[in-house]
Design a protein around this motif. Structure first.
Motif, PDB file in Angstrom:
ATOM      1  N   PHE A  66       0.850  -1.188   0.000  1.00 26.30           N
ATOM      2  CA  PHE A  66       0.000   0.000   0.000  1.00 26.30           C
ATOM      3  C   PHE A  66       0.886   1.239   0.000  1.00 26.30           C
ATOM      4  N   ILE A  67       0.817   1.995  -1.095  1.00 24.18           N
ATOM      5  CA  ILE A  67       1.585   3.233  -1.245  1.00 24.18           C
ATOM      6  C   ILE A  67       0.584   4.378  -1.282  1.00 24.18           C
ATOM      7  N   VAL A  68       0.639   5.256  -0.293  1.00 22.61           N
ATOM      8  CA  VAL A  68      -0.370   6.306  -0.195  1.00 22.61           C
ATOM      9  C   VAL A  68       0.288   7.667  -0.022  1.00 22.61           C
ATOM     10  N   TYR A  69      -0.209   8.631  -0.796  1.00 22.51           N
ATOM     11  CA  TYR A  69       0.188  10.028  -0.680  1.00 22.51           C
ATOM     12  C   TYR A  69      -1.008  10.766  -0.095  1.00 22.51           C
ATOM     13  N   ILE A  70      -0.819  11.381   1.060  1.00 20.66           N
ATOM     14  CA  ILE A  70      -1.935  12.029   1.753  1.00 20.66           C
ATOM     15  C   ILE A  70      -1.744  13.539   1.707  1.00 20.66           C
ATOM     16  N   ASN A  71      -2.751  14.221   1.212  1.00 22.92           N
ATOM     17  CA  ASN A  71      -2.664  15.667   1.091  1.00 22.92           C
ATOM     18  C   ASN A  71      -2.619  16.348   2.452  1.00 22.92           C
ATOM     19  N   SER A  72      -3.440  15.876   3.387  1.00 22.61           N
ATOM     20  CA  SER A  72      -3.524  16.541   4.686  1.00 22.61           C
ATOM     21  C   SER A  72      -3.813  15.524   5.781  1.00 22.61           C
ATOM     22  N   ILE A  73      -2.942  15.482   6.787  1.00 25.10           N
ATOM     23  CA  ILE A  73      -3.158  14.606   7.937  1.00 25.10           C
ATOM     24  C   ILE A  73      -3.761  15.450   9.053  1.00 25.10           C
ATOM     25  N   VAL A  74      -5.073  15.453   9.103  1.00 26.13           N
ATOM     26  CA  VAL A  74      -5.807  16.225  10.103  1.00 26.13           C
ATOM     27  C   VAL A  74      -6.789  15.295  10.803  1.00 26.13           C
ATOM     28  N   TYR A  75      -7.182  15.688  12.000  1.00 26.11           N
ATOM     29  CA  TYR A  75      -8.114  14.852  12.750  1.00 26.11           C
ATOM     30  C   TYR A  75      -9.546  15.113  12.303  1.00 26.11           C
ATOM     31  N   GLU A  76     -10.229  14.041  11.947  1.00 25.80           N
ATOM     32  CA  GLU A  76     -11.665  14.070  11.690  1.00 25.80           C
ATOM     33  C   GLU A  76     -12.238  12.774  12.236  1.00 25.80           C
ATOM     34  N   SER A  77     -13.369  12.857  12.885  1.00 27.22           N
ATOM     35  CA  SER A  77     -13.952  11.666  13.496  1.00 27.22           C
ATOM     36  C   SER A  77     -14.247  10.619  12.430  1.00 27.22           C
ATOM     37  N   SER A  78     -13.998   9.363  12.766  1.00 29.16           N
ATOM     38  CA  SER A  78     -14.234   8.263  11.820  1.00 29.16           C
ATOM     39  C   SER A  78     -14.811   7.070  12.576  1.00 29.16           C
ATOM     40  N   PRO A  79     -16.042   7.167  13.033  1.00 25.46           N
ATOM     41  CA  PRO A  79     -16.616   6.128  13.895  1.00 25.46           C
ATOM     42  C   PRO A  79     -16.813   4.786  13.214  1.00 25.46           C
ATOM     43  N   SER A  80     -16.874   4.762  11.880  1.00 28.35           N
ATOM     44  CA  SER A  80     -17.199   3.511  11.195  1.00 28.35           C
ATOM     45  C   SER A  80     -15.980   2.659  10.876  1.00 28.35           C
ATOM     46  N   TYR A  81     -14.766   3.192  11.068  1.00 30.36           N
ATOM     47  CA  TYR A  81     -13.580   2.448  10.666  1.00 30.36           C
ATOM     48  C   TYR A  81     -13.067   1.560  11.790  1.00 30.36           C
ATOM     49  N   MET A  82     -12.482   0.431  11.389  1.00 28.58           N
ATOM     50  CA  MET A  82     -11.873  -0.477  12.360  1.00 28.58           C
ATOM     51  C   MET A  82     -10.470   0.034  12.675  1.00 28.58           C
ATOM     52  N   LEU A  83     -10.353   0.784  13.754  1.00 28.70           N
ATOM     53  CA  LEU A  83      -9.098   1.464  14.054  1.00 28.70           C
ATOM     54  C   LEU A  83      -8.162   0.630  14.915  1.00 28.70           C
ATOM     55  N   ASN A  84      -8.661  -0.425  15.518  1.00 29.18           N
ATOM     56  CA  ASN A  84      -7.847  -1.199  16.449  1.00 29.18           C
ATOM     57  C   ASN A  84      -7.421  -2.552  15.895  1.00 29.18           C
ATOM     58  N   ASN A  85      -7.962  -2.946  14.749  1.00 28.50           N
ATOM     59  CA  ASN A  85      -7.612  -4.245  14.176  1.00 28.50           C
ATOM     60  C   ASN A  85      -6.211  -4.215  13.579  1.00 28.50           C
ATOM     61  N   ASP A  86      -5.472  -5.306  13.765  1.00 22.77           N
ATOM     62  CA  ASP A  86      -4.155  -5.415  13.147  1.00 22.77           C
ATOM     63  C   ASP A  86      -4.300  -5.591  11.637  1.00 22.77           C
ATOM     64  N   LEU A  87      -3.203  -5.331  10.930  1.00 28.53           N
ATOM     65  CA  LEU A  87      -3.180  -5.472   9.473  1.00 28.53           C
ATOM     66  C   LEU A  87      -2.120  -6.508   9.110  1.00 28.53           C
ATOM     67  N   PRO A  88      -2.390  -7.786   9.375  1.00 30.23           N
ATOM     68  CA  PRO A  88      -1.360  -8.829   9.250  1.00 30.23           C
ATOM     69  C   PRO A  88      -0.931  -9.117   7.822  1.00 30.23           C
ATOM     70  N   ASN A  89      -1.776  -8.816   6.830  1.00 29.84           N
ATOM     71  CA  ASN A  89      -1.430  -9.134   5.442  1.00 29.84           C
ATOM     72  C   ASN A  89      -0.513  -8.098   4.798  1.00 29.84           C
ATOM     73  N   LEU A  90      -0.452  -6.916   5.380  1.00 27.87           N
ATOM     74  CA  LEU A  90       0.316  -5.835   4.773  1.00 27.87           C
ATOM     75  C   LEU A  90       1.814  -6.078   4.960  1.00 27.87           C
ATOM     76  N   LYS A  91       2.542  -6.103   3.832  1.00 30.45           N
ATOM     77  CA  LYS A  91       3.983  -6.356   3.861  1.00 30.45           C
ATOM     78  C   LYS A  91       4.806  -5.109   3.550  1.00 30.45           C
ATOM     79  N   VAL A  92       4.267  -4.240   2.707  1.00 27.81           N
ATOM     80  CA  VAL A  92       4.986  -3.027   2.308  1.00 27.81           C
ATOM     81  C   VAL A  92       4.041  -1.840   2.456  1.00 27.81           C
ATOM     82  N   PHE A  93       4.501  -0.815   3.165  1.00 28.37           N
ATOM     83  CA  PHE A  93       3.677   0.381   3.365  1.00 28.37           C
ATOM     84  C   PHE A  93       4.534   1.620   3.159  1.00 28.37           C
ATOM     85  N   SER A  94       3.999   2.557   2.370  1.00 31.74           N
ATOM     86  CA  SER A  94       4.674   3.835   2.129  1.00 31.74           C
ATOM     87  C   SER A  94       3.674   4.955   2.346  1.00 31.74           C
ATOM     88  N   LEU A  95       4.023   5.894   3.220  1.00 33.74           N
ATOM     89  CA  LEU A  95       3.166   7.044   3.512  1.00 33.74           C
ATOM     90  C   LEU A  95       3.967   8.317   3.275  1.00 33.74           C
TER      91      LEU A  95
END
Length: 374
Positions: A66-95
């Protein structure tokens, strides 16, 4: 849409990096309808951090890169997302996020701690409003200790402290000594104290592979950055001639340059007896955009005067109009005409006399000003 059209898609790239011609995707709600059981690699530019969370919310079940370019890292509420689950399948991450953020500790660190099986990690972050610098100890204890499979870590992180009283002024060596557990990568540390309440620490791995560097000061290390095309300079003490020689040599492929410094060297910009005859003309062969809107008039002269600087590719100039008039001697000065002759876009602060401007900038296609045109 692509996931619906191509059912067996495994790799997808959508408007990578930061291109002003392609606005970032906003996936906050759209992601709820995005599912793929085949996609393993995704490279995408998104608008806010929640878009990144949406893509990691379990809808891309086989995603490993997963290679992601984020325009703005700001706080916004996100009640529907699974924020505490691990991501065991992810091998490569670029932010990568070129805009500064004060939500690093609240948003970025918790996300990284979910990536337990990560093998490759790339980070480009500009962090503000911290009480401590981000150093090797922090990176290891908060991030790397959770990634036992990690074998590749490429990073640039700048952190700014804005507090009135500093308990201790750390040196480059102090920060360098904290990098003992970063996968044996060579690390460069550069700390600069502009004032008691404005200071910055840059830490990055070598070789440097990113194309942006911001808020570089007089004390930045003298080395070659072949990948950097976008650079901003900032300091409260003057930039000397030798500094600009260093910049031209250190950043040979520079496309964009911004100078924020209102302190000139102790020289009269027109008095030739102050000029060292051994000075060579500096050339920035690929520079297309120059922002001098927060630069002292000395630096405007430094860059527009062809005896000091040659800008053969300059197409965009951002500058204070009154200072531009002084440097060009009301658009009559020959020494500044050459570097202005290629400009196609002009952005100025102040009222603008169109007749004089078009005469001096013969290729000008459009202009922008921040007050009435006369």
């Amino acid at each position: 849409v692509a996931l619906n059209l191509f059912k067996n898609l495994t790799h997808l790239t959508i408007a990578g990096a930061f291109n002003k011609d392609y606005p970032p995707f906003s996936l906050d709600n759209l992601s709820l309808n995005m599912f793929s059981s085949t996609l393993t690699k995704l490279s995408i530019r998104v608008n806010i951090f929640n878009d990144c969370l949406a893509l990691l919310d379990g809808h891309l079940q086989r995603l490993t890169t997963f290679i992601v370019y984020i325009n703005s890292i700001v706080y916004e509420s996100s009640p529907s997302y699974m924020l505490n689950n691990d991501l065991p399948n992810l091998k490569v991450f670029s932010l990568t996020s070129y805009n500064d953020t004060d939500q690093y500790d609240m948003l970025v660190v918790p996300l990284l701690q979910r990536m337990l099986n990560l093998e490759g990690l790339t980070l480009y972050l500009r962090v503000t409003r911290r009480t401590t610098f981000i150093d090797g100890t922090h990176i290891y204890n908060k991030i790397l200790i959770h990634m036992l499979q990690l074998h590749t870590f490429t990073f640039y992180i700048s952190s700014e402290k804005r507090i009135e009283v500093l308990p201790l002024r750390l040196s480059n060596s102090d920060i360098q000594r904290t990098f003992t557990n970063t996968l044996n990568r060579q690390v460069v540390c550069s700390v600069h104290y502009f004032s008691d309440f404005d200071n910055i620490c840059h830490v990055f791995s070598l070789p440097f592979t990113f194309d942006h560097l911001e808020k570089i000061s007089n004390h930045f290390p003298n080395m070659i950055f072949n990948s950097v095309t976008y650079l901003t300079l900032y300091d409260i003490i003057p930039f000397q001639y030798k500094f600009f020689v260093q910049i031209a040599q250190a950043f040979p492929l520079l496309n964009y340059l911004s100078i924020n410094n209102d302190e000139p060297p102790s020289l009269n910009i027109y008095n030739s007896r102050f000029i060292d005859k051994s000075w060579l003309t500096i050339e920035y062969p690929y520079l297309t955009s120059l922002d001098l809107s927060f630069a002292h008039i000395y630096y405007i002269n430094q860059f527009l005067n062809e005896k000091k600087t040659i800008l053969p590719s300059l197409s965009e100039l951002i500058v204070d109009y009154e200072r531009l008039k002084v440097v060009t001697k009301n658009f009559t000065r020959e020494k500044t005409r050459r570097n202005c002759a290629t400009v196609k876009r002009l952005s100025v602060k102040g009222s603008i006399n169109l007749e004089n401007v078009y005469r001096y900038f013969p290729l000008l296609l459009n202009y922008e000003c921040y007050s009435n045109i006369i």
